[in-house]
Design a protein around this motif. Structure first.
Motif, PDB file in Angstrom:
ATOM      1  N   THR A  11       0.840  -1.203   0.000  1.00 17.44           N
ATOM      2  CA  THR A  11       0.000   0.000   0.000  1.00 17.44           C
ATOM      3  C   THR A  11       0.872   1.248   0.000  1.00 17.44           C
ATOM      4  OG1 THR A  11      -0.204  -0.199   2.400  1.00 17.44           O
ATOM      5  CG2 THR A  11      -2.013  -1.072   1.081  1.00 17.44           C
ATOM      6  N   ASP A  12       2.009   1.211   0.700  1.00 15.89           N
ATOM      7  CA  ASP A  12       2.917   2.371   0.718  1.00 15.89           C
ATOM      8  C   ASP A  12       3.544   2.618  -0.651  1.00 15.89           C
ATOM      9  OD1 ASP A  12       2.485   3.061   3.352  1.00 15.89           O
ATOM     10  OD2 ASP A  12       4.287   2.069   4.111  1.00 15.89           O
ATOM     11  N   SER A  13       4.050   1.555  -1.293  1.00 17.95           N
ATOM     12  CA  SER A  13       4.691   1.767  -2.602  1.00 17.95           C
ATOM     13  C   SER A  13       3.676   2.256  -3.634  1.00 17.95           C
ATOM     14  CB  SER A  13       5.398   0.498  -3.085  1.00 17.95           C
ATOM     15  OG  SER A  13       4.492  -0.541  -3.385  1.00 17.95           O
ATOM     16  N   GLU A  14       2.444   1.759  -3.537  1.00 14.66           N
ATOM     17  CA  GLU A  14       1.396   2.212  -4.446  1.00 14.66           C
ATOM     18  C   GLU A  14       0.978   3.652  -4.150  1.00 14.66           C
ATOM     19  OE1 GLU A  14      -0.480   0.815  -7.347  1.00 14.66           O
ATOM     20  OE2 GLU A  14       1.605   0.216  -7.246  1.00 14.66           O
ATOM     21  N   MET A  18       8.289   6.996  -0.790  1.00 14.79           N
ATOM     22  CA  MET A  18       9.641   6.683  -1.238  1.00 14.79           C
ATOM     23  C   MET A  18      10.396   5.937  -0.140  1.00 14.79           C
ATOM     24  SD  MET A  18       9.438   7.754  -4.237  1.00 14.79           S
ATOM     25  CE  MET A  18      11.092   7.586  -4.838  1.00 14.79           C
ATOM     26  N   PRO A  19      11.363   5.091  -0.530  1.00 12.80           N
ATOM     27  CA  PRO A  19      12.135   4.357   0.470  1.00 12.80           C
ATOM     28  C   PRO A  19      12.993   5.305   1.308  1.00 12.80           C
ATOM     29  CG  PRO A  19      12.992   3.969  -1.745  1.00 12.80           C
ATOM     30  CD  PRO A  19      11.757   4.783  -1.892  1.00 12.80           C
ATOM     31  N   SER A  20      13.258   4.888   2.530  1.00 16.73           N
ATOM     32  CA  SER A  20      14.110   5.688   3.413  1.00 16.73           C
ATOM     33  C   SER A  20      15.546   5.685   2.895  1.00 16.73           C
ATOM     34  CB  SER A  20      14.085   5.108   4.826  1.00 16.73           C
ATOM     35  OG  SER A  20      14.724   3.843   4.837  1.00 16.73           O
ATOM     36  N   ASP A  44      15.863  -2.693 -10.855  1.00 15.93           N
ATOM     37  CA  ASP A  44      15.165  -1.413 -10.928  1.00 15.93           C
ATOM     38  C   ASP A  44      13.915  -1.443 -10.077  1.00 15.93           C
ATOM     39  OD1 ASP A  44      16.582   0.252 -13.001  1.00 15.93           O
ATOM     40  OD2 ASP A  44      16.178  -1.525 -14.207  1.00 15.93           O
ATOM     41  N   GLY A  45      13.542  -0.269  -9.586  1.00 20.02           N
ATOM     42  CA  GLY A  45      12.255  -0.084  -8.946  1.00 20.02           C
ATOM     43  C   GLY A  45      11.281   0.448  -9.984  1.00 20.02           C
ATOM     44  N   ASP A 101      14.661  -6.199   3.354  1.00 16.08           N
ATOM     45  CA  ASP A 101      13.204  -6.033   3.230  1.00 16.08           C
ATOM     46  C   ASP A 101      12.980  -4.915   2.220  1.00 16.08           C
ATOM     47  OD1 ASP A 101      10.537  -5.310   3.448  1.00 16.08           O
ATOM     48  OD2 ASP A 101      10.536  -5.199   5.626  1.00 16.08           O
ATOM     49  N   PRO A 102      12.400  -5.232   1.059  1.00 14.22           N
ATOM     50  CA  PRO A 102      12.335  -4.258  -0.026  1.00 14.22           C
ATOM     51  C   PRO A 102      11.542  -2.996   0.270  1.00 14.22           C
ATOM     52  CG  PRO A 102      11.425  -6.391  -0.709  1.00 14.22           C
ATOM     53  CD  PRO A 102      11.835  -6.508   0.702  1.00 14.22           C
ATOM     54  N   HIS A 103      10.709  -3.019   1.264  1.00 19.69           N
ATOM     55  CA  HIS A 103       9.955  -1.809   1.584  1.00 19.69           C
ATOM     56  C   HIS A 103      10.345  -1.250   2.942  1.00 19.69           C
ATOM     57  CE1 HIS A 103       7.638  -2.135  -2.043  1.00 19.69           C
ATOM     58  NE2 HIS A 103       7.411  -3.399  -1.769  1.00 19.69           N
ATOM     59  N   GLY A 104      11.090  -2.026   3.704  1.00 19.26           N
ATOM     60  CA  GLY A 104      11.634  -1.541   4.955  1.00 19.26           C
ATOM     61  C   GLY A 104      10.656  -1.429   6.108  1.00 19.26           C
TER      62      GLY A 104
END
Length: 144
Positions: A11-14, A18-20, A44-45, A101-104
């Motif tokens: 839900t955050d990436s959508e 942005m990543p920390s 790539d992201g 962890d890809p989203h942290g």
């Protein structure tokens, strides 16, 4: 053997979060390890699905249907990928387990999938030769 580590969206990436800086640095370190090992092909992201376009083929032989994002099925959306070339499935799993962890935020999910090689898809030698020539052209264009 090539494998793709597919990073699933959250839900955050959508939402475009942005990543920390900490996560960016951890991913850079991980990618450096992949490069040093000689296994990284691409990483790539992807932007959120609100920037995406989905093309489907609802009827055999029919016209394709084009739908603009965003798409609602977050678990089915890809947020990024890493493509590696390794000697075995086990080695691919070990590299995937080392990815941060890809989203942290404890929501990360990675799907590991083997990529078909030309030999797996094309039995006909003439078709294989055409594919090899096409791939060679792509490499030459990258170098030009």
């Amino acid at each position: 053997m090539r494998f793709m580590m597919i990073v699933k969206a959250t839900t955050d990436s959508e939402a475009g979060v942005m990543p920390s800086q900490e996560l960016i640095e951890a991913m850079q370190k991980y990618n450096e390890e992949l490069v040093k090992a000689g296994v990284l092909l691409a990483a790539d992201g992807l932007m959120s699905s609100s920037n995406g376009i989905r093309i489907s083929y609802p009827e055999p032989g029919g016209k394709p249907k084009v739908v603009d994002g965003p798409f609602t099925e977050t678990k089915e959306i890809i947020a990024g990928y890493t493509l590696i070339e390794v000697k075995s499935r086990e080695e691919a799993i070990q590299w995937a387990l080392r990815m941060p962890d890809p989203h942290g935020y404890g929501q990360g999910e990675i799907e590991l999938r083997q990529v078909f090689e030309v030999e797996d898809l094309m039995a006909d030698p003439e078709t294989r030769a055409k594919e090899a020539a096409l791939r060679q052209q792509v490499q030459e264009q990258k170098q030009a």
